[in-house]
Enzyme design. Structure first.
Site, PDB file in Angstrom:
ATOM      1  N   GLN A 206     -26.139  29.563  30.014  1.00 33.83           N
ATOM      2  CA  GLN A 206     -25.316  28.565  30.682  1.00 33.83           C
ATOM      3  C   GLN A 206     -24.262  28.011  29.738  1.00 33.83           C
ATOM      4  OE1 GLN A 206     -29.186  26.636  32.586  1.00 33.83           O
ATOM      5  NE2 GLN A 206     -27.432  25.355  33.056  1.00 33.83           N
ATOM      6  N   PHE A 237     -31.005  26.743  35.879  1.00 39.76           N
ATOM      7  CA  PHE A 237     -31.648  25.454  36.172  1.00 39.76           C
ATOM      8  C   PHE A 237     -31.766  24.556  34.952  1.00 39.76           C
ATOM      9  CE2 PHE A 237     -33.511  28.595  39.187  1.00 39.76           C
ATOM     10  CZ  PHE A 237     -32.864  28.146  40.324  1.00 39.76           C
ATOM     11  N   GLU A 241     -29.461  26.378  29.042  1.00 39.19           N
ATOM     12  CA  GLU A 241     -28.384  25.584  28.463  1.00 39.19           C
ATOM     13  C   GLU A 241     -28.434  25.679  26.942  1.00 39.19           C
ATOM     14  OE1 GLU A 241     -28.012  21.765  30.378  1.00 39.19           O
ATOM     15  OE2 GLU A 241     -26.720  21.016  28.779  1.00 39.19           O
ATOM     16  N   ARG A 319     -30.261  10.093  29.852  1.00 39.81           N
ATOM     17  CA  ARG A 319     -30.021  10.175  31.296  1.00 39.81           C
ATOM     18  C   ARG A 319     -31.193   9.579  32.067  1.00 39.81           C
ATOM     19  NH1 ARG A 319     -26.553  12.583  35.281  1.00 39.81           N
ATOM     20  NH2 ARG A 319     -25.075  12.967  33.627  1.00 39.81           N
ATOM     21  N   ARG A 351     -32.621  20.805  35.808  1.00 38.86           N
ATOM     22  CA  ARG A 351     -31.991  20.200  36.990  1.00 38.86           C
ATOM     23  C   ARG A 351     -32.288  18.696  37.159  1.00 38.86           C
ATOM     24  NH1 ARG A 351     -31.838  23.848  42.414  1.00 38.86           N
ATOM     25  NH2 ARG A 351     -29.832  23.163  43.217  1.00 38.86           N
ATOM     26  N   PHE A 353     -31.903  16.669  34.511  1.00 40.31           N
ATOM     27  CA  PHE A 353     -31.709  16.345  33.093  1.00 40.31           C
ATOM     28  C   PHE A 353     -32.260  14.959  32.747  1.00 40.31           C
ATOM     29  CE2 PHE A 353     -29.115  15.843  29.207  1.00 40.31           C
ATOM     30  CZ  PHE A 353     -29.086  17.131  28.718  1.00 40.31           C
ATOM     31  N   GLU A 705     -27.413  19.108  40.979  1.00 42.53           N
ATOM     32  CA  GLU A 705     -28.696  18.501  40.646  1.00 42.53           C
ATOM     33  C   GLU A 705     -29.201  17.430  41.628  1.00 42.53           C
ATOM     34  OE1 GLU A 705     -26.765  17.697  36.820  1.00 42.53           O
ATOM     35  OE2 GLU A 705     -28.709  18.114  35.922  1.00 42.53           O
TER      36      GLU A 705
HETATM   37  N1  MTE Z   1     -28.522  26.631  41.760  1.00 39.82           N
HETATM   38  C1  MTE Z   1     -28.963  27.898  41.570  1.00 39.82           C
HETATM   39  N2  MTE Z   1     -29.003  28.730  42.614  1.00 39.82           N
HETATM   40  N3  MTE Z   1     -29.386  28.321  40.347  1.00 39.82           N
HETATM   41  C2  MTE Z   1     -29.372  27.493  39.252  1.00 39.82           C
HETATM   42  O1  MTE Z   1     -29.749  27.905  38.148  1.00 39.82           O
HETATM   43  N4  MTE Z   1     -28.877  25.238  38.383  1.00 39.82           N
HETATM   44  C3  MTE Z   1     -28.742  23.824  38.723  1.00 39.82           C
HETATM   45  C4  MTE Z   1     -27.724  23.629  39.836  1.00 39.82           C
HETATM   46  N5  MTE Z   1     -27.981  24.529  40.914  1.00 39.82           N
HETATM   47  C5  MTE Z   1     -28.921  26.142  39.426  1.00 39.82           C
HETATM   48  C6  MTE Z   1     -28.466  25.767  40.717  1.00 39.82           C
HETATM   49  C7  MTE Z   1     -28.355  22.980  37.595  1.00 39.82           C
HETATM   50  S1  MTE Z   1     -29.527  22.483  36.515  1.00 39.82           S
HETATM   51  C8  MTE Z   1     -27.076  22.542  37.428  1.00 39.82           C
HETATM   52  S2  MTE Z   1     -26.658  21.493  36.176  1.00 39.82           S
HETATM   53  C9  MTE Z   1     -25.995  22.990  38.305  1.00 39.82           C
HETATM   54  O2  MTE Z   1     -26.430  23.889  39.299  1.00 39.82           O
HETATM   55  C10 MTE Z   1     -24.933  23.652  37.416  1.00 39.82           C
HETATM   56  O3  MTE Z   1     -23.889  24.157  38.133  1.00 39.82           O
HETATM   57  P1  MTE Z   1     -22.673  23.273  38.680  1.00 39.82           P
HETATM   58  O4  MTE Z   1     -22.219  22.392  37.557  1.00 39.82           O
HETATM   59  O5  MTE Z   1     -21.688  24.286  39.073  1.00 39.82           O
HETATM   60  O6  MTE Z   1     -23.212  22.480  39.825  1.00 39.82           O
HETATM   61 MO1  MOS Z   2     -28.407  21.367  34.579  1.00 42.09          MO
HETATM   62  S1  MOS Z   2     -30.176  20.581  33.953  1.00 42.09           S
HETATM   63  O1  MOS Z   2     -27.482  20.091  33.771  1.00 42.09           O
HETATM   64  O2  MOS Z   2     -28.253  22.697  33.528  1.00 42.09           O
END
Ligand code: MTE
Ligand code: MOS
Length: 795
Positions: A206, A237, A241, A319, A351, A353, A705
Site C-alpha cells: 500500500q 486493509f 501499509e 487516531r 481499516r 487505524f 474505512e
Molecule cells: N477495500 C478493499 N476491497 N480492499 C482493501 O484492502 N482497504 C481499506 C479500504 N477499503 C481495503 C478496502 C482501507 S484500510 C483503506 S485505508 C482504504 O480502503 C484505502 O483506500 P482509499 O484511500 O482509496 O479509500
Molecule cells: Mo487503511 S488502515 O488506513 O490502510
C-alpha cells in the site's frame, strides 16, 4: 462552492460503474505480484527460518546444512546486509535479528531453485537460541509496565470537576481483541536487478514509496536506484501499509546477491504468524452523566497491544484517542494512551487505524450504562450527539453535525425502528429461550492523515497524439476502487468518454514521494492531483482552440503540431489542516464522514448462537464519485467490522508450556471469518443524499474505512438481546469479539443478574465480570479491586 468540488453537468464521476478490474477479478485474469513469477525466467524462491520462541537470543546460526540441500542456492543472514539491517521506520525492526521477539520471527531466509527446496533448506538451518522471558498477554504487559513509544494525553476541561458535578458516575474496563487482515493475497514481492545494479521490486504494498525507501536503506542505495511497482493488491486493509517493506528488502537483497530474480510470497500460515494485525486494546475508564443522561466527563486510559516493535502503533493510538468521542459531546475529557510491548507480531494499521478501537470504548460505555441510567440506548446515544458550534476534545469544530442527525432519522424511519422494537418486545415476551435485540449506532470518522505532511499526492497524465489518455497517480489499488474513481475523475475533468482514459500501475518512478494509500484519503488526495494535471493540459488546449469548436481528437492533434505540451504532473495538498501531536490538539481532519446503522439480531439462549436478521445503513459519502464502488465499500466494511466484533477470535498461547507465545489460530480452520452464512438476512444500504462536501474533489467524501464501524450496531443489538434474558435494567458486559461462546456466557450472567442494586439506587458500577471465554483479556484481581475501590458514588 469551491472550484475543486464543483461538478460539471456531463460528469463521468457519479455514474454507477463496475470496478475497472471487476471482469478481470472474477475471471482470474487480473495479475497480482506473484502471478509474475510464471512470466519471469530463473526465479529463486525465498523461505524463512522462523523462531519457535517468543523471546530469545540467537546464539548460533549454521547455514551449512541448508547449503547441502539439493536446490538451495544461498542463505541470507545479517552478514549479507550492505546497508542498514532494519526494515522499520523507527529503527526498531532488525531485518535479521540477534534477539527474536515473537514466535515466527524470521532469523534468516533461504533461497532455492524451488519453494520446496527453500523450505527443506530452511528446515536444515541450525539455530541455537537462549530463551528469554516473554510477555504475551496485554494485561501482563500492563502489569509489568512494558511499554514502548510515547504516552500521549488528550484532554479538555477538568475531568474531576466534570465527574464531581455528575449525577451518575460509572467505571469499568473495556477490552477488545485485534483482528487478522486475511487479505486473499498474502504478502508478496518479486525483485530483479537491472543493469548497473538498479533494483526493481514488484510488491503487494500500500506504500510503494516507503517500500522503496526501506529497500534502499537495507541495500545501502539511494532511492533513485530502487523502483517499486504495485500492480494491484488482493486486499490490503492496512496490513500492507508498513509490513511489506521487510519482505521486499529480503527479495531485493537476494536478487542483488545472486543476480537472479527472487520471489518471496508468504504462505497463509506464515502471513498470519509473521505479520502484524489490528491492535487489541485495553481501556480503563470513569464516566459521568447528568440527570438527563448527558455525558459530563470521561477519563480513560487506553493501552494498545503493540506487539514486538512500534511499527504504526503510535499513529494508530493517536487516531484511537481522537475517536473516543465518536459522535458525542463530552465537555470534560482526559485520555491517556500507551502502547504495550509484547512478544507477538508487530501490530499495525487495519481499516479504521485505531478509530474503531477508540470508538468501541464509548459505545461500550453507553451500551453498558444505558440500563443503569434507565435510559433507552437509542435515546441515550442521540441525546449526546454533537450540535453545531461544538468541538472535539482535540479542538476541531464538528462541522455538519446535522448530517448525522439526518442519517439517524432516516435510519429510524426506513428501518421502522420504533415499530420493530415493539414487535421485538412481544417476541421476547413470548419466547423464553430465544431473544431478539435491536440497536442503532452512529459513526463519525475524521478524514485525513493526522500527520499533516502525508496529506499530499501527485499524478502524471499523458495525452497521446491520438487523443487517448494514460494516467498514473500515487495511490495503489487494493480492491477499494480507487483506480475506477481516478479514471472517472480524469474523464470528467478532460470532458471525454471514460473509454479514452486508461490507468497504468502504481510505480515510484512515475510519481515519487507518495503517501501510503491509506486513511481512506486516497481518492481525495490523488483525485485532487489527477484533476490538477488534467486542468493544466486543458488550459493549454483551450488556448490552442482559441474559441473554435474542435473535437477532442482534432484539438489534441493541433496542439501537438503547435508544439504544446500534452502531458502534465499534477499535485494536491489538503488545505486548512494542522495537528500538534505533542499536545494532541489541532484541526487534523479535512472533514468527518458520518454513518448510522440499525441492526437486529436473534440469540439462542441454549448455545449463544445468533443470527443477524436485518441491518439498515445510511452512510455519508458526500456526492459519490462512484456509487457502486461506494456501496461495495460500505457493505464490505460493515461485514469486516462484524467479523472483528463478533467472530474473529485471535488466540495466542498464554500458557507457560512450550507453545507459549504461539498464535494458535493460524489458518481459516481456526480463525473464523465472516462468510455468506453470517451476512444479515436483510441488508439495506443507502447513501446519504444532499451531502455535497465543499472543498473536496467533485464534492465527494472518503469511504474506505468509516463503514467498518457501522458494525457496532450488531454488537449493541447482541447486548440488547442478551439483556432480554435478564431482569429489566440488566447491564450486559460483552466480550469483544462477541462470539457465540461469549454471548452464551453473557446470557448466563444476565439470567442470574439481580435487579436489586438498581432498585436500591446503588452506585452503578458496571460490573467487570470474569468472562470465561476471554481469559486472556482479563484485568488482574488487583485491577478489579482497584477499580471497585475507585468507584465513586453517584449522588
Ligand atoms: N477495500 C478493499 N476491497 N480492499 C482493501 O484492502 N482497504 C481499506 C479500504 N477499503 C481495503 C478496502 C482501507 S484500510 C483503506 S485505508 C482504504 O480502503 C484505502 O483506500 P482509499 O484511500 O482509496 O479509500
Ligand atoms: Mo487503511 S488502515 O488506513 O490502510
Amino acid at each position: 462552492m469551491s472550484h475543486l468540488s464543483r461538478r460539471p453537468d456531463d460528469a463521468v464521476v457519479g455514474l454507477a460503474l463496475p470496478h475497472e478490474s471487476a471482469a478481470l477479478h472474477v475471471t482470474g485474469h487480473a495479475l497480482y505480484t506473484d502471478d509474475l513469477v510464471q512470466r519471469t525466467l530463473g526465479v529463486l524462491h525465498a523461505h524463512p527460518v522462523c523462531s519457535p520462541h517468543p523471546h530469545a537470543r540467537v546464539t548460533r546460526i549454521d547455514t551449512a546444512p541448508a547449503l547441502a540441500v539439493a536446490g538451495v542456492v544461498r542463505v541470507l543472514t545479517a552478514d549479507d546486509v550492505p546497508g542498514t539491517n532494519d526494515s522499520g521506520v523507527k529503527h526498531d525492526e532488525p531485518l535479521f535479528p540477534e534477539i527474536v521477539m515473537f514466535v515466527g520471527h524470521a532469523v534468516c531466509w533461504v533461497l532455492g531453485e524451488t519453494l520446496e527446496a527453500a523450505r527443506l533448506g530452511a528446515e536444515a538451518v541450525e539455530v541455537d537460541y537462549e530463551p528469554l522471558p516473554a510477555i504475551v498477554a496485554l494485561t501482563e504487559a500492563i502489569d509489568a509496565e512494558s511499554f514502548q513509544g510515547g504516552q500521549p494525553v488528550l484532554s479538555r476541561g477538568d475531568v474531576e470537576q466534570g465527574l464531581g458535578g455528575a449525577t451518575h458516575v460509572f467505571s469499568g474496563v473495556t477490552e477488545m481483541a485485534g483482528q487478522e487482515h486475511f487479505y486473499l493475497e498474502t504478502h508478496a514481492s518479486l525483485a530483479l536487478v537491472d543493469e548497473g545494479g538498479q533494483v526493481f521490486v514488484q510488491s503487494s504494498t500500500q506504500h510503494p514509496t516507503e517500500t522503496q525507501e526501506i529497500v534502499a536503506h537495507v541495500l545501502g542505495l539511494d532511492s533513485h536506484h530502487v523502483t517499486v511497482q504495485c500492480l494491484r493488491m488482493g486486499g490490503g486493509f492496512g496490513g500492507k501499509e508498513m509490513q511489506p517493506h521487510g519482505f521486499a528488502a529480503v527479495a531485493a537483497l537476494g536478487a542483488t546477491l545472486t543476480g537472479r530474480p527472487v520471489r518471496l510470497r508468504l504462505s497463509r500460515t506464515h502471513d498470519m504468524t509473521m505479520t502484524g494485525k489490528r491492535h487489541g486494546f485495553h481501556a480503563q475508564w470513569r464516566v459521568g452523566f447528568d440527570d438527563e443522561g448527558r455525558l459530563t466527563a470521561l477519563e480513560a486510559t487506553l493501552t494498545s497491544d503493540g506487539g514486538w516493535s512500534l511499527d504504526l502503533s503510535e499513529p494508530v493510538l493517536a487516531r484511537a484517542l481522537c475517536h473516543v468521542d465518536n459522535a458525542y459531546w463530552i465537555p470534560h475529557v482526559r485520555l491517556l494512551g500507551r502502547v504495550a510491548r509484547t512478544h507477538k507480531t508487530s501490530q499495525t494499521a487495519f481499516r479504521g487505524f485505531g478509530g474503531p478501537q477508540g470508538m468501541l470504548v464509548i459505545e461500550d460505555i453507553l451500551g453498558r450504562c444505558a440500563p443503569l441510567l434507565g435510559i433507552d440506548p437509542v435515546e441515550l446515544r442521540s441525546s449526546n450527539f454533537y450540535v453545531e458550534g461544538q468541538a472535539t476534545p482535540y479542538g476541531q469544530g464538528v462541522r455538519h453535525p446535522e448530517r448525522l442527525v439526518a442519517a439517524w432519522d432516516q435510519v429510524l424511519r426506513s428501518a421502522r425502528v420504533a415499530g420493530r422494537r415493539e414487535e421485538i418486545a412481544a417476541f421476547n415476551a413470548a419466547h423464553e429461550h430465544t431473544k431478539r435485540g435491536l440497536a442503532v449506532t452512529p459513526v463519525k470518522f475524521g478524514i485525513s492523515f493526522n500527520f499533516t505532511a502525508f496529506n499530499q499526492a501527485g499524478a502524471l497524465v499523458h495525452v497521446y497524439k491520438d487523443g487517448s489518455v494514460l494516467i498514473n497517480h500515487g495511490g495503489t489499488e487494493m480492491g477499494q476502487g480507487l483506480h475506477t474513481k481516478m479514471l472517472q475523475v480524469a474523464a470528467t475533468t478532460l470532458g471525454i468518454p471514460l473509454e479514452r482514459v486508461r490507468l497504468a500501475p502504481t510505480r515510484t518512478d512515475k510519481v515519487p514521494n507518495t503517501s501510503a494509500t491509506a486513511a481512506s484519503s486516497s481518492a481525495d488526495l490523488n483525485g485532487g492531483a489527477v484533476k490538477d494535471a488534467c486542468e493544466q493540459i486543458l488550459t493549454r488546449l483551450t488556448d490552442v482552440a482559441a474559441g473554435r469548436e474542435l473535437s477532442w481528437d482534432e484539438l489534441v492533434r493541433e496542439a501537438y503540431f503547435s508544439r504544446v505540451q500534452l502531458w502534465a504532473a499534477g499535485f494536491y495538498r489538503t488545505e486548512g489542516i494542522h495537528w500538534d501531536s505533542t499536545v494532541m490538539r489541532g484541526h487534523p481532519f479535512k472533514y468527518f464522514a458520518y454513518g448510522v446503522a440499525a441492526a437486529e439480531v436473534e440469540v439462542d439462549g441454549f448455545t449463544g448462537a445468533y443470527r443477524t436478521r436485518r441491518v439498515d445503513i445510511v452512510h455519508d459519502v458526500g456526492d459519490s464519485l462512484s456509487p457502486l464502488v461506494d456501496l461495495g465499500q460500505v457493505e464490505g466494511g460493515f461485514v469486516q467490522g462484524m467479523g472483528w466484533l463478533t467472530l474473529e477470535d485471535l488466540r495466542w498461547d498464554e500458557s507457560d508450556g512450550p507453545g507459549r507465545g504461539r498464535l494458535t489460530t493460524q489458518s481459516a480452520s481456526t480463525y473464523k471469518l465472516p462468510a455468506f452464512s453470517e451476512l444479515p438476512d436483510e441488508l439495506n444500504v443507502a447513501l446519504l443524499e444532499r451531502a455535497h462536501e465543499d472543498g473536496v474533489v467533485y464534492g465527494s467524501k472518503a469511504v474506505g474505512e468509516p463503514p467498518l464501524m457501522l458494525a457496532f450496531a450488531v454488537r449493541e443489538a447482541l447486548r440488547d438481546a442478551v439483556g432480554a434474558f435478564g431482569p429489566d435494567g440488566t447491564s450486559v458486559a460483552l466480550a469483544s469479539p462477541a462470539t457465540p461462546e461469549a454471548v452464551f456466557w453473557a446470557t448466563e450472567r444476565a439470567r442470574s443478574a439481580s435487579p436489586a442494586s438498581l432498585v436500591e439506587g446503588l452506585p452503578g458500577l458496571v460490573p467487570d465480570q470474569p468472562d470465561p471465554t476471554a481469559p486472556r483479556l482479563h484485568p488482574t484481581s488487583e485491577q478489579v479491586a482497584e477499580q471497585a475501590a475507585d468507584t465513586p458514588a453517584g449522588t
